[in-house]
Design an enzyme around this catalytic site. Sequence first.
Site, mmCIF file in Angstrom:
data_model
loop_
_atom_site.group_PDB
_atom_site.id
_atom_site.type_symbol
_atom_site.label_atom_id
_atom_site.label_comp_id
_atom_site.label_asym_id
_atom_site.label_seq_id
_atom_site.Cartn_x
_atom_site.Cartn_y
_atom_site.Cartn_z
ATOM 1 N N HIS A 123 1.000 -1.277 0.073
ATOM 2 C CA HIS A 123 0.187 0.050 -0.079
ATOM 3 C C HIS A 123 0.885 1.268 0.048
ATOM 4 O O HIS A 123 2.112 1.269 0.487
ATOM 5 C CB HIS A 123 -0.892 0.060 1.190
ATOM 6 C CG HIS A 123 -1.841 1.014 1.484
ATOM 7 N ND1 HIS A 123 -1.769 2.059 1.900
ATOM 8 C CD2 HIS A 123 -3.154 0.829 1.213
ATOM 9 C CE1 HIS A 123 -2.740 2.948 1.951
ATOM 10 N NE2 HIS A 123 -3.792 2.096 1.486
ATOM 11 N N ASP A 200 3.045 -4.164 7.898
ATOM 12 C CA ASP A 200 1.907 -3.500 8.123
ATOM 13 C C ASP A 200 0.410 -4.374 8.288
ATOM 14 O O ASP A 200 0.367 -5.478 7.598
ATOM 15 C CB ASP A 200 1.706 -3.138 6.361
ATOM 16 C CG ASP A 200 0.281 -2.211 6.356
ATOM 17 O OD1 ASP A 200 -0.495 -2.503 6.970
ATOM 18 O OD2 ASP A 200 0.335 -1.533 5.040
ATOM 19 N N GLN A 203 -4.823 -4.995 7.102
ATOM 20 C CA GLN A 203 -5.631 -5.852 6.450
ATOM 21 C C GLN A 203 -5.585 -7.284 7.284
ATOM 22 O O GLN A 203 -6.224 -8.016 6.918
ATOM 23 C CB GLN A 203 -5.510 -5.972 4.939
ATOM 24 C CG GLN A 203 -5.585 -4.839 4.235
ATOM 25 C CD GLN A 203 -7.016 -4.336 4.160
ATOM 26 O OE1 GLN A 203 -7.970 -4.915 4.608
ATOM 27 N NE2 GLN A 203 -7.079 -3.146 3.689
ATOM 28 N N LYS A 226 -10.677 -0.178 10.470
ATOM 29 C CA LYS A 226 -11.006 -1.228 9.493
ATOM 30 C C LYS A 226 -11.175 -2.375 10.417
ATOM 31 O O LYS A 226 -11.636 -3.544 9.895
ATOM 32 C CB LYS A 226 -9.588 -1.554 8.852
ATOM 33 C CG LYS A 226 -9.232 -0.369 7.697
ATOM 34 C CD LYS A 226 -8.065 -1.066 7.030
ATOM 35 C CE LYS A 226 -7.418 -0.092 6.408
ATOM 36 N NZ LYS A 226 -7.940 0.549 4.966
ATOM 37 N N CYS A 365 -4.834 2.568 -3.652
ATOM 38 C CA CYS A 365 -3.623 2.874 -2.961
ATOM 39 C C CYS A 365 -2.439 1.753 -3.441
ATOM 40 O O CYS A 365 -1.575 1.699 -2.405
ATOM 41 C CB CYS A 365 -3.728 3.169 -1.341
ATOM 42 S SG CYS A 365 -4.747 4.463 -1.111
#
Lengths: 411, 128
Positions: A123, A200, A203, A226, A365
């Site tokens: 991303h 990261d 997600q 999220k 993104c």
Amino acid sequence: MFDVSTIRDDFPIFNRKIHGNKRLVYLDSAASSQKPQQVLDAMDRLYTHDYANIHRGIHELAEEATAQFEDARNRIADFIGVQDSTEIVFTRNTTESINLVAHAWGRKYLNPGDHILLTEMEHHSNLVPWYMLAQEKGLTIDFIPITADGLLNMDQFNILLNKQPKLVSFTHVSNVLGTINPVAEITALSHQAGAVVLVDGAQSVPHLPVDIEHLGVDFYAFSAHKMCGPTGIGILYGKRVLLEGMNPFLGGGDMIKKVTFEDFSVNEIPYKFEAGTSAIAEAIGFGAAVDYLNAIGMQAIHDHEKEVTKYAYEQLATIPGLQMMGPAADQRGGVISFELDDIHPHDIAQILDAQGIAVRAGHHCAMPLHQRLKVQASTRVSFYLYNTSEDVDDLVKGIYKVKEIFGRGDV
Amino acid sequence: MMDDLYREMILEHYKNPIHKGELEEINHSFEDENPLCGDFIHMDLEVDENGIITNAVFSGHGCAISQASADILLEDIIGKKVEEVQHFDSQYVIDLLGIELGPVRLKCALLPLKVMKAALYGIEKEEE
Ligand SMILES: Cc1ncc(COP(=O)(O)O)c(C=O)c1O
């Protein structure tokens, strides 16, 4: 056990209609999830009953708000398998967490000529902070390539490790391909090569059980919005030794121990990185989101999403002219990006929207990844605990409607 | 809403554009993109000594709105004077299209206007 209709009842947004009378089919949770009443109530309760600034006042409200804020931190630490909650820094979101590491760790420890390793599926928030730092410091960046089926190429990764990167920073789950990366394996190999590891988790934490200490990573970043929580609050996990060695990030109140006319001294972790008044209600809402997800169980949520994703994968595969990106259904999280004939994703999204179906269109993104895949833009559907097979059926019907409007009715 | 946006007229210009192509004899040309959606428009315009736009074509790729808007705009400007076209604004294009657009799609619809103006008056390419 896992009852989707009870879960949907927790989310007031599903009571509304779209474009007058259409059922809301929300397939954009990878961008941001909807919020359960429990989270809204927790934030409301704070504002209506317990609100004051934290860490400062000597009065009942301040003490109660501080206790709730710190309690949220503890529960979030627990949620991701972290024993020591001083390793949990509140930030605004994943993006800020990564920028924090780039500024407070990268600027201090990286030197001209140093090498860092990212991947082709990142991303922008795990690319741009490093590009900025690389420009400032004269670093070189390499990218772990992806294979034809959208997995990280582990052979190439091993070769790139020979360049002795100082940092390996990569996403746990791809927000475009849905790929679930082998974090523990990449981390172990990176550590052997002497690199610090940042993951990261934007997600992953919302969708699967994550045990950070078990994964062994040095830094881990994610966002509340999220995962059923509010916007404006996120987490940076960092190993204590690393956080303690780092420079502060922003300067101001809360992050200092002492200030004179000449100088200042820095507070303990995590406060050292939390300058200014925090997003208090949001942190408390985040705590409530974590409680909510815990009560259902992350494994159960993951299993449910896998089921819906598998069903969607099978259904979408039957649509002529529809091309899915990324790995097979059993190797991915609840994200499917696709191309449909030569119809532009914006047109697809707009026509789906008219039927009450919310999807994402564009490059999500991840422009370099789309460039790598030679795809201008794609349409993305993403699933969460409240999605059902009925949502998938509506999506499929919607896609046929798109084909009909564009005269690609080879149906 | 959808029926408005994807009206027959728009879809027709998208599927069977009248002014798609490239010109050999051009005196004005420009191209630009919306990196966010990948819409891309290249325009070639021919202006005669009286300042009249005698021919105009575009090429490119992108969503139906951006491509149809290019075709519809060119259809409108051919035969008009450069000075007249200079005053065209966003509203003019929106009226030509006859649809209501949200802020994101508005960018798609207005890209051709931006390219046309840049081609004719040499407006700087905007940084996104
Ligand atoms: C993989 C990934 N990383 C980072 C982000 C950025 O998250 P945020 O906008 O909350 O900082 C996102 C979400 O858009 C994402 O999907």
